[in-house]
Design an enzyme around this catalytic site. Structure first.
Site, mmCIF file in Angstrom:
data_model
loop_
_atom_site.group_PDB
_atom_site.id
_atom_site.type_symbol
_atom_site.label_atom_id
_atom_site.label_comp_id
_atom_site.label_asym_id
_atom_site.label_seq_id
_atom_site.Cartn_x
_atom_site.Cartn_y
_atom_site.Cartn_z
ATOM 1 N N CYS A 184 -32.453 42.867 -27.627
ATOM 2 C CA CYS A 184 -33.049 42.268 -26.441
ATOM 3 C C CYS A 184 -32.380 40.963 -26.028
ATOM 4 C CB CYS A 184 -34.550 42.039 -26.637
ATOM 5 S SG CYS A 184 -34.929 40.653 -27.727
ATOM 6 N N GLY A 234 -56.918 23.512 -45.285
ATOM 7 C CA GLY A 234 -55.913 23.587 -46.343
ATOM 8 C C GLY A 234 -56.485 23.711 -47.745
ATOM 9 N N CYS A 252 -39.697 42.019 -29.029
ATOM 10 C CA CYS A 252 -38.430 42.646 -28.663
ATOM 11 C C CYS A 252 -38.651 43.712 -27.590
ATOM 12 C CB CYS A 252 -37.797 43.260 -29.912
ATOM 13 S SG CYS A 252 -36.044 43.604 -29.756
ATOM 14 N N CYS A 294 -30.534 38.412 -30.570
ATOM 15 C CA CYS A 294 -30.985 39.750 -30.974
ATOM 16 C C CYS A 294 -30.068 40.800 -30.343
ATOM 17 C CB CYS A 294 -32.431 39.966 -30.518
ATOM 18 S SG CYS A 294 -33.009 41.671 -30.690
ATOM 19 N N CYS A 338 -34.645 41.352 -33.521
ATOM 20 C CA CYS A 338 -35.903 40.625 -33.642
ATOM 21 C C CYS A 338 -36.735 41.192 -34.778
ATOM 22 C CB CYS A 338 -36.740 40.789 -32.368
ATOM 23 S SG CYS A 338 -36.165 39.832 -30.975
#
Lengths: 258, 235, 293
Positions: C244, C32, C272, C241, C266
């Site tokens: 899909c 970080g 997808c 979606c 998606c």
């Protein structure tokens, strides 16, 4: 009357090259005591304030502070992390220009809440409740809690700055010309507010001002500075009513009588 | 009888640095004491240094030489040499002072002005206010003024607020600088009664009263300040 | 011989790669923490992923398989260009399949498919400093990181709630890494934040213009900041979606006409397509196919 001071200042000097910022200043500050440092521009009072509040490293001397655990620590032998933690929890610093002490682009509520969040408060509702309470105490309408200080008048900004500093219950507050730049009527209100808060909370404070009326109203004790030296030091009403030093007599006699 | 206030060999002068450093002597060799339950009145013409003596005793004026011994919390404190913090503590607990004029603070109501010395001694606000009300009522201050800041009051009204503030505590020494100067006959009598009550309570009082009637009524003895005047010595 | 012989493998010279690898190692060692590095000029403008490209160029080897996505899609200009760039300068294999890739360079998304051990996700970062918008002084923000003074980050979230009644930050949502440094996860939607937590893959972040690299090593705690009474939440979508039928994935809104017609699909195109190949179908898939035929 407690028997230990909160702040012990001994032999503090600050030199800028060969110029004197302030020289050989020593005093103790006791819990609940308000000390005024007065003098004209360039007399070294702000330099001294900065040396005491760790914003400026003195050339010589020591400043010791009694921590909440009762032990004295030399401020200049503490780590920066400890100093900064002290500054945002146990101390306050009220700047002459509120913009220096506030975040102008975040709301009044967040300005007050920042110190709480900095010490780990993570409950929005409680932070907001505390902020609301403090805005009330400094006489800012709670309907202004989500407004940014940019939209506030000078007096409101200064009051907000005070609330922001006092929210963590500090024991020592430094003030640099807290009423400078405000209208007379606004000044009176602010002084009265500060006086009340200092009394109610039992704060110790060091107030730098060139305004003797401010010193009279707020402080128990005052130091008069000239050319970096403390030339007179005593009970506030004694110094103002029976000034001993030529310069202090000049200062006191220069007050306009209304 | 206890003697809570002893003044010995006190000298006071002003040095006027703005006027070529001329030195104005005020009083020389002031020595006296005040016993508990006694009211001593400072006498002598105006400008002889009566108010200056009170101010020195209160720590408001500095002292050139000598001692001002006050019995404070069962210890002797020399006001002439005490540090500011000690002087403030003496003022809070032992030494009261009613000045000639009230120094008003903006926005603080009359009743809070009167109650403040009690609050400073740690007494709760409701009780302090109740006792303040009693005193203001006794001094006949119109009730509608109590919640207003005294800045706009008449001289007599301000003086009564000032007296109430000075008398509310149970200080063992009380300094009074012409407390009855701007009062009418009725209220003068109220103050005389209050002083008598303080005496009964064993308070040592030291005052300046120009009003002969009041002086006669309260004084146990009169201390002529002329004897301390440096001008007398010169003459 | 082709003209490519004049380039070093993966465009950067070896000294530069070593410098960047040292920065990456330091970043991994201090999860970080923003490590400064000597960012190079790349043959693309700032804002197009120069930081991510330099990180990828420094870690890629001839055996690697590279996938590049932009907002989840493999087929947008930025993704296509960067993929082509590495094909040209490193001659590496490329793929659009998340599970086949060893290095995935991304702009603003984390793939839906859970990443695995051995994979590296390289983020393109525009502004690495999460405290920037509240504290503009870089000297001060560095000190705040060093001393772990992160109250200010909550000031931002407080402002969100005060203004909108909830934490309205939806992307670049600040996280605390390994219990120490507060980090900007780059402008990914906060929907992806939970995927960073305890990820099996190594996550590297490169900011080219700002000259900073930071990292989240595998199996590291990544916690989104919040309030006790306003806990962190990810976006939820009302419908699956449209192509899909996937649920619990991040969807993009696609405007179909100027009469208010729209569909949600998606954002991760590979995910997808993979689902459709396996027989999943959303409610708008059939007409879309028919229209194409």
């Amino acid at each position: 009357m407690t028997d230990t001071p909160l702040l012990k200042v001994s032999g503090v000097s600050k030199f800028y090259g060969s110029r004197i910022g302030c020289k050989d200043v020593s005093f103790d500050l006791w819990p609940g005591e308000v000390l005024a440092i007065v003098g004209e521009s360039g007399s070294g009072k702000t330099t001294l304030l900065n040396c005491l509040s760790t914003r400026l490293m003195p050339t010589t001397g020591s400043v010791e502070y009694r921590m909440r655990d009762g032990n004295f620590r030399d401020l200049y032998h503490m780590s920066e992390a400890e100093r900064r933690f002290l500054m945002r929890t146990d101390w306050g610093f009220v700047h002459q220009n509120p913009a220096d002490g506030l975040r102008m682009t975040v709301s009044a509520g967040a300005n007050v809440g920042e110190r709480l969040m900095a010490v780990g408060d993570r409950h929005y509702g409680k932070i907001r409740e505390t902020a609301t309470d403090w805005l009330t105490r400094v006489e800012i309408g709670t309907d202004r809690i989500d407004d940014q200080p940019r939209a506030f008048s000078g007096g409101m900004r200064q009051r907000l700055q005070i609330a922001r500093n006092l929210v963590t219950g500090p024991r020592l507050v430094f003030m640099d010309e807290p009423t400078g730049g405000l209208d007379v009527s606004v000044q009176a209100r602010l002084l009265d507010l500060v006086r009340g808060l200092v009394n109610d909370l039992g704060l110790s404070a060091i107030v730098v001002t060139h305004d003797l009326a401010v010193a009279r109203l707020l402080s128990h004790r005052m130091m008069v500075m000239k050319d970096g030296h403390v030339i007179e030091h005593g009970l506030t009403d004694r110094v103002l009513d029976d000034p001993r030093e030529p310069y202090t007599q000049l200062l006191v006699s220069s007050i306009l009588q209304v | 009888m206890a003697t809570p206030l002893v003044v010995s060999e006190v000298f006071k002068s002003f040095t006027m640095h703005l006027r070529d450093g001329i030195k104005l002597p005020v009083v020389n060799d002031v020595s006296f004491s005040v016993a508990s339950g006694e009211c001593v009145v400072l006498g002598g013409p105006s400008g002889i240094g009566k108010s200056s003596i009170l101010k020195m005793l209160y720590g408001n004026y500095a002292v050139d030489a000598g001692q001002i011994l006050v019995d404070h919390k069962e210890k002797l404190v020399d006001i002439a040499r005490a540090d500011p913090r000690t002087v403030l503590d003496v003022r809070r607990h032992t030494l009261g002072y009613v000045s000639q004029f009230l120094r008003t603070v903006p926005r603080v109501s009359a009743i809070d002005v009167v109650a403040e010395p009690l609050v400073a001694r740690g007494i709760g606000a409701p009780e302090a206010k109740e006792r303040a009300s009693d005193l203001l009522a006794k001094l006949n201050l119109p009730r509608e003024l109590w919640s207003l800041p005294p800045a706009t009051f008449s001289g007599g009204e301000q003086q009564r607020v000032n007296i109430a503030r000075g008398f509310i505590t149970s200080h063992s020494i009380l300094l009074l600088d012409e407390p009855t100067a701007s009062l009418d006959a009725v209220n003068r009598r109220v103050v005389v009664d209050m002083i008598a009550e303080k005496k009964r309570d064993g308070v040592a009082l030291l005052g300046i009263f120009h009003d002969e009637e009041v002086r006669e009524a309260v004084a146990d003895r009169i201390l002529d300040v002329t004897q301390f005047s440096p001008r007398k010595a010169a003459a | 011989m082709t003209e490519l012989a004049t380039y070093n493998f993966a465009y950067l010279d070896e000294q530069t790669k070593r410098m960047i690898r040292r920065a990456i190692l330091k970043a991994i060692a201090i999860p970080g923490y923003q490590v400064p590095f000597a960012s190079r000029e790349m043959p693309m403008p700032y804002g197009w992923g120069t930081g991510g490209v330099q990180v990828t160029a420094s870690i890629i080897g001839p055996e690697d398989v590279l996938k590049v996505i932009d907002q989840g899609a493999d087929d947008t200009t930025n993704a296509v260009s960067i993929r082509a760039f590495f094909q040209k300068v490193a001659n590496v294999a490329v793929t659009t399949h998340t599970k086949d890739a060893t290095i995935i360079q991304t702009r603003h998304r984390i793939p839906e498919q859970q990443l695995e051990k051995g994979q590296v996700l390289v983020y393109q970062v525009p502004i690495p400093e999460p405290l920037r918008f509240l504290e503009p002084r870089e000297t001060e923000t560095r000190k705040m990181h060093a001393l772990e003074e992160y109250g200010l980050m909550h000031v931002k979230l407080y402002e969100d709630i005060a203004r909108h009644g909830r934490i309205s930050t939806t992307y670049a949502y600040p996280v605390k890494v390994a219990g120490r440094y507060v980090m900007d996860p780059s402008p990914t939607p906060k929907f992806d934040n939970p995927k960073m937590h305890m990820s099996e893959a190594l996550q590297l972040f490169g900011a080219g213009r700002e000259k900073r690299i930071y990292a989240v090593p595998p199996y590291t705690d990544v916690v989104s900041l919040d309030f006790e009474d306003y806990p962190f939440e990810i976006q939820k979508f009302e419908q699956p979606c449209a192509l899909c039928g996937a649920q619990g994935v991040y969807l993009d809104e696609v405007v179909l006409d100027d009469k208010g017609g729209r569909m949600f699909v998606c954002s991760d195109t590979d995910h997808c397509e993979d689902r459709r190949e396996h027989g999943h179908a959303g409610e708008m898939l059939a007409p879309a196919k028919e229209a194409a035929e």
